[in-house]
Design a protein around this motif. Structure first.
Motif, PDB file in Angstrom:
ATOM      1  N   LEU A  19       0.830  -1.209   0.000  1.00  0.00           N
ATOM      2  CA  LEU A  19       0.000   0.000   0.000  1.00  0.00           C
ATOM      3  C   LEU A  19       0.863   1.257   0.000  1.00  0.00           C
ATOM      4  O   LEU A  19       0.536   2.245  -0.664  1.00  0.00           O
ATOM      5  N   ARG A  20       1.979   1.232   0.732  1.00  0.00           N
ATOM      6  CA  ARG A  20       2.873   2.400   0.782  1.00  0.00           C
ATOM      7  C   ARG A  20       3.595   2.623  -0.538  1.00  0.00           C
ATOM      8  O   ARG A  20       3.972   3.750  -0.858  1.00  0.00           O
ATOM      9  N   ARG A  22       2.427   2.293  -3.546  1.00  0.00           N
ATOM     10  CA  ARG A  22       1.544   2.755  -4.614  1.00  0.00           C
ATOM     11  C   ARG A  22       1.566   4.279  -4.687  1.00  0.00           C
ATOM     12  O   ARG A  22       1.573   4.953  -3.667  1.00  0.00           O
ATOM     13  N   TYR A  24      -0.381   7.676  -5.116  1.00  0.00           N
ATOM     14  CA  TYR A  24      -1.751   8.108  -4.857  1.00  0.00           C
ATOM     15  C   TYR A  24      -1.912   9.544  -5.330  1.00  0.00           C
ATOM     16  O   TYR A  24      -1.561  10.480  -4.616  1.00  0.00           O
ATOM     17  N   ARG A 104      -7.991   7.195   1.912  1.00  0.00           N
ATOM     18  CA  ARG A 104      -8.820   6.039   2.260  1.00  0.00           C
ATOM     19  C   ARG A 104      -9.614   5.550   1.041  1.00  0.00           C
ATOM     20  O   ARG A 104      -9.768   4.352   0.834  1.00  0.00           O
ATOM     21  N   GLN A 106      -8.662   5.782  -2.063  1.00  0.00           N
ATOM     22  CA  GLN A 106      -7.727   5.094  -2.953  1.00  0.00           C
ATOM     23  C   GLN A 106      -7.285   3.752  -2.365  1.00  0.00           C
ATOM     24  O   GLN A 106      -7.122   2.776  -3.100  1.00  0.00           O
ATOM     25  N   TRP A 107      -7.112   3.684  -1.055  1.00  0.00           N
ATOM     26  CA  TRP A 107      -6.808   2.383  -0.422  1.00  0.00           C
ATOM     27  C   TRP A 107      -7.936   1.398  -0.694  1.00  0.00           C
ATOM     28  O   TRP A 107      -7.701   0.234  -1.003  1.00  0.00           O
ATOM     29  N   GLN A 110      -7.736   0.115  -4.145  1.00  0.00           N
ATOM     30  CA  GLN A 110      -6.632  -0.824  -4.289  1.00  0.00           C
ATOM     31  C   GLN A 110      -7.000  -2.194  -3.727  1.00  0.00           C
ATOM     32  O   GLN A 110      -6.773  -3.228  -4.366  1.00  0.00           O
TER      33      GLN A 110
END
Length: 142
Positions: A19-20, A22, A24, A104, A106-107, A110
């Motif tokens: 996640l980090r 990516r 955004y 949030r 975008q998370w 993903q």
């Protein structure tokens, strides 16, 4: 059972890392320390700097640097403590809230994509991880 729990820890670390990594768009990126500080302030508006240092486990100098940067970027504001005019409380700003909302979203996109849209177990996984985080933090803080 020990292997299952070790595998769970490894999976948590792996997902966090992915996640980090990516990009955004439209989200102000924060360093790991800044994100850690910001997350605690978001979850505990009004926290004092001393409480923040203890809760995050960051060295005081690292926490102060992250906090100063967040204030300069307009993410955190200090307010005089209503119970003690010598103290301050820390609050997320509207800018921080808007940034977090975009992050949030975008998370969620993903994770939904990674799961092929099958999100039926997400709430149970979130509850389990929240329980683990709270217990680990309570153990660390004694």
């Amino acid at each position: 059972m020990e292997a299952d729990l070790a595998d769970l820890a490894e999976a948590i670390i792996g997902v966090g890392r992915e996640l980090r990594l990516r990009p955004y768009p439209d989200v102000v990126e924060l360093t790991a320390s800044e994100a850690h500080v910001m997350r605690h302030i978001d979850h505990h508006p009004g926290v004092t700097p001393s409480e923040l240092a203890r809760a995050t486990g960051l060295q005081r100098s690292n926490m102060s640097t992250a906090l100063r940067t967040l204030e300069n970027r307009g993410f955190v504001e200090r307010r005089t403590d209503p119970h003690d005019a010598r103290g301050v409380n820390l609050f997320p700003t509207r800018r921080a809230g808007e940034n977090l909302k975009r992050l949030r979203r975008q998370w969620a996109q993903q994770l939904s994509g990674a799961l092929g849209g099958d999100t039926k177990d997400a709430a149970a996984a979130t509850a389990l991880l929240a329980r683990v985080e709270a217990a680990l933090m309570a153990d660390r803080l004694g």
